[in-house]
Write a protein that holds these residues in place. Structure first.
Motif, PDB file in Angstrom:
ATOM      1  N   THR A 187     -55.065   5.359  -9.256  1.00  0.00           N
ATOM      2  CA  THR A 187     -54.500   6.554  -9.090  1.00  0.00           C
ATOM      3  C   THR A 187     -55.302   7.653 -10.138  1.00  0.00           C
ATOM      4  O   THR A 187     -55.559   8.674  -9.620  1.00  0.00           O
ATOM      5  CB  THR A 187     -53.298   6.741  -9.863  1.00  0.00           C
ATOM      6  N   ARG A 188     -56.253   7.260 -10.875  1.00  0.00           N
ATOM      7  CA  ARG A 188     -56.773   8.111 -11.816  1.00  0.00           C
ATOM      8  C   ARG A 188     -57.932   8.673 -10.791  1.00  0.00           C
ATOM      9  O   ARG A 188     -58.443   9.857 -11.052  1.00  0.00           O
ATOM     10  CB  ARG A 188     -57.784   7.460 -12.812  1.00  0.00           C
ATOM     11  N   TYR A 189     -58.802   7.701 -10.011  1.00  0.00           N
ATOM     12  CA  TYR A 189     -59.748   8.256  -9.117  1.00  0.00           C
ATOM     13  C   TYR A 189     -59.013   9.207  -8.270  1.00  0.00           C
ATOM     14  O   TYR A 189     -59.756  10.158  -7.669  1.00  0.00           O
ATOM     15  CB  TYR A 189     -60.396   7.174  -8.348  1.00  0.00           C
ATOM     16  N   ALA A 190     -58.021   8.892  -7.572  1.00  0.00           N
ATOM     17  CA  ALA A 190     -57.474   9.803  -6.434  1.00  0.00           C
ATOM     18  C   ALA A 190     -57.109  10.796  -6.966  1.00  0.00           C
ATOM     19  O   ALA A 190     -57.541  12.053  -6.520  1.00  0.00           O
ATOM     20  CB  ALA A 190     -56.017   9.066  -5.984  1.00  0.00           C
ATOM     21  N   ASP A 191     -56.716  11.329  -8.193  1.00  0.00           N
ATOM     22  CA  ASP A 191     -56.016  12.469  -8.977  1.00  0.00           C
ATOM     23  C   ASP A 191     -57.632  13.201  -9.302  1.00  0.00           C
ATOM     24  O   ASP A 191     -57.445  14.360  -8.997  1.00  0.00           O
ATOM     25  CB  ASP A 191     -55.414  12.194 -10.425  1.00  0.00           C
ATOM     26  N   ALA A 192     -58.641  12.571  -9.586  1.00  0.00           N
ATOM     27  CA  ALA A 192     -59.750  13.396  -9.527  1.00  0.00           C
ATOM     28  C   ALA A 192     -60.260  14.115  -8.375  1.00  0.00           C
ATOM     29  O   ALA A 192     -60.819  14.900  -8.372  1.00  0.00           O
ATOM     30  CB  ALA A 192     -60.750  12.186 -10.451  1.00  0.00           C
ATOM     31  N   VAL A 193     -60.295  13.054  -7.417  1.00  0.00           N
ATOM     32  CA  VAL A 193     -60.952  13.601  -6.156  1.00  0.00           C
ATOM     33  C   VAL A 193     -60.091  14.898  -5.546  1.00  0.00           C
ATOM     34  O   VAL A 193     -60.656  15.600  -4.985  1.00  0.00           O
ATOM     35  CB  VAL A 193     -60.811  12.273  -5.116  1.00  0.00           C
ATOM     36  N   ALA A 194     -58.753  14.657  -6.033  1.00  0.00           N
ATOM     37  CA  ALA A 194     -57.899  15.866  -5.511  1.00  0.00           C
ATOM     38  C   ALA A 194     -58.381  17.322  -6.071  1.00  0.00           C
ATOM     39  O   ALA A 194     -58.212  18.160  -5.549  1.00  0.00           O
ATOM     40  CB  ALA A 194     -56.534  15.444  -5.838  1.00  0.00           C
ATOM     41  N   THR A 195     -59.255  17.033  -7.314  1.00  0.00           N
ATOM     42  CA  THR A 195     -59.456  18.403  -7.984  1.00  0.00           C
ATOM     43  C   THR A 195     -61.019  18.750  -7.430  1.00  0.00           C
ATOM     44  O   THR A 195     -61.405  19.933  -7.793  1.00  0.00           O
ATOM     45  CB  THR A 195     -59.623  18.204  -9.429  1.00  0.00           C
ATOM     46  N   LEU A 196     -61.428  18.029  -6.534  1.00  0.00           N
ATOM     47  CA  LEU A 196     -62.863  18.287  -6.206  1.00  0.00           C
ATOM     48  C   LEU A 196     -62.977  19.113  -4.791  1.00  0.00           C
ATOM     49  O   LEU A 196     -61.921  18.610  -3.968  1.00  0.00           O
ATOM     50  CB  LEU A 196     -63.654  17.129  -6.057  1.00  0.00           C
ATOM     51  N   GLU A 197     -64.045  19.716  -4.392  1.00  0.00           N
ATOM     52  CA  GLU A 197     -63.863  20.232  -3.039  1.00  0.00           C
ATOM     53  C   GLU A 197     -64.846  19.320  -2.412  1.00  0.00           C
ATOM     54  O   GLU A 197     -65.684  18.927  -2.402  1.00  0.00           O
ATOM     55  CB  GLU A 197     -64.791  21.782  -2.921  1.00  0.00           C
ATOM     56  N   THR A 198     -64.096  18.589  -1.219  1.00  0.00           N
ATOM     57  CA  THR A 198     -64.366  17.452  -0.633  1.00  0.00           C
ATOM     58  C   THR A 198     -64.289  17.722   1.014  1.00  0.00           C
ATOM     59  O   THR A 198     -63.654  18.940   1.677  1.00  0.00           O
ATOM     60  CB  THR A 198     -63.710  16.381  -0.836  1.00  0.00           C
ATOM     61  N   TYR A 199     -64.857  17.086   1.700  1.00  0.00           N
ATOM     62  CA  TYR A 199     -64.685  17.226   3.180  1.00  0.00           C
ATOM     63  C   TYR A 199     -64.896  15.625   3.857  1.00  0.00           C
ATOM     64  O   TYR A 199     -65.764  14.892   3.368  1.00  0.00           O
ATOM     65  CB  TYR A 199     -65.782  18.033   3.960  1.00  0.00           C
ATOM     66  N   GLU A 200     -64.365  15.538   5.008  1.00  0.00           N
ATOM     67  CA  GLU A 200     -64.485  14.152   5.783  1.00  0.00           C
ATOM     68  C   GLU A 200     -65.740  14.098   6.403  1.00  0.00           C
ATOM     69  O   GLU A 200     -66.416  15.222   6.960  1.00  0.00           O
ATOM     70  CB  GLU A 200     -63.279  14.164   6.902  1.00  0.00           C
ATOM     71  N   CYS A 201     -66.348  12.911   6.272  1.00  0.00           N
ATOM     72  CA  CYS A 201     -67.537  12.614   6.821  1.00  0.00           C
ATOM     73  C   CYS A 201     -67.552  11.339   7.729  1.00  0.00           C
ATOM     74  O   CYS A 201     -66.963  10.174   7.321  1.00  0.00           O
ATOM     75  CB  CYS A 201     -68.775  12.471   5.984  1.00  0.00           C
ATOM     76  N   PHE A 202     -67.759  11.530   9.094  1.00  0.00           N
ATOM     77  CA  PHE A 202     -67.900  10.396   9.854  1.00  0.00           C
ATOM     78  C   PHE A 202     -69.227   9.596  10.442  1.00  0.00           C
ATOM     79  O   PHE A 202     -69.219   8.854  11.204  1.00  0.00           O
ATOM     80  CB  PHE A 202     -67.109  11.054  11.319  1.00  0.00           C
TER      81      PHE A 202
END
Ligand code: GLU
Length: 294
Positions: free
Chosen positions: A80-95
């Motif tokens: 859950t810590r990793y998921a919480d951290a990811v939620a604070t970052l600007e990310t995008y889906e890569c296929f």
């Protein structure tokens, strides 16, 4: 203030890993830091033997006299810590597949890493929806080709361009670069000592550390152990783990002595303890070339 050792429970620690752990312990203890142990078992969560391998790694580190503060931290228990951290970052889906990246990217770096060329950076919603039908996406952080410099205790200043690296793999597992930084920040690690195969990852990790609001740690990348052919030491090189060596009558104390000798801290076969090595340890005098294990 803390240093740490963070093995992945893929196989027993070999002499090179034990030597890096010893250097990490010496640097942490020599600078009045706590020394933490973190089991980086995200990759091996589905491998049933991983907990036993980790237990042997801990036992081996203890057998050569290294001690740790607190209980070992297991990455597989911190999702859950990793998921919480990811939620604070600007990310995008890569296929993109590995192959597509290899075809689109410029030449790989010396360590084989291919900077991401940004193919999925600006997909439209419709394109993403279409792609999701073929394969699940990885998540990449938008780094905008930031340039980050880190200071390594031995390598000096290392500058790297930070590409949009993966933070969550397409199987949903947090990526190594993400987890390691989230944990170092959460655990107050301000000294990162590890094998120099990870030196080129450190600008990326330092950049992410800043994104997550942590202070950039000091880095110290230890030259790897190699076999007589100059290749990175591996299990197939023979008696390279405490268990192998134990079967031929070599004790953990003798292994510690051998590691200390390789670091220029002891005579051949001189009985030593980590505490006695601490009194002689001078980080500036450490050998800078790979350790050849005959
Ligand atoms: N788990 C990594 C490894 O065993 C080390 C990560 C690190 O120290 O940052 O190679």
């Amino acid at each position: 203030m803390a240093g740490r050792f963070a093995p992945s429970p893929t196989s027993d620690l070999h002499l090179g890993n034990l030597r890096t752990a010893l250097v990490a312990w010496l640097l942490a203890r020599g600078s009045g830091r706590e020394f933490l142990l973190r089991i980086e078992d995200l990759d091996t969560q589905r491998v049933t033997a991983a907990p036993e391998v980790a237990a042997r790694q801990i036992a081996d580190l203890t057998a050569i006299g290294l001690d740790f503060d607190g209980e070992p931290v297991w990455q597989s228990r911190r999702l859950t810590r990793y998921a919480d951290a990811v939620a604070t970052l600007e990310t995008y889906e890569c296929f993109c597949t590995r192959r597509e990246i290899a075809e689109a990217a410029s030449a790989p770096h010396a360590d084989g890493y291919r900077p991401y060329p940004g193919s999925c950076r600006n997909l439209t919603k419709a394109e993403r929806e279409r792609q999701r039908r073929t394969r699940p996406p990885a998540l990449r952080v938008r780094a905008g080709d930031a340039v980050q410099t880190v200071t390594d205790r031995w390598a000096g200043e290392v500058t790297g361009v930070v590409d949009d690296f993966v933070v969550v793999r397409n199987d949903g597992v947090p990526a190594y670069n993400l987890a390691v930084v989230v944990d170092d920040v959460a655990q107050g690690v301000d000294q990162v000592v590890r094998g120099d195969d990870l030196l080129s990852s450190s600008p990326r990790q330092a950049w992410l550390t800043r994104q997550l609001g942590g202070p950039v740690p000091e880095y110290a990348h230890v030259p790897l152990a190699v076999n007589a052919d100059g290749k990175r030491l591996a299990k197939r090189d023979g008696a390279v783990t405490l268990a192998d060596l134990g079967r031929s009558g070599v004790t953990a104390d003798q292994v510690l002595s051998r590691l200390a000798h390789s670091l220029g801290l002891a005579e051949i076969d001189e009985p030593v303890t980590p505490a006695s090595l601490l009194r002689r340890f001078d980080p500036d005098a450490l050998p800078r070339q790979a350790w050849v294990v005959e």
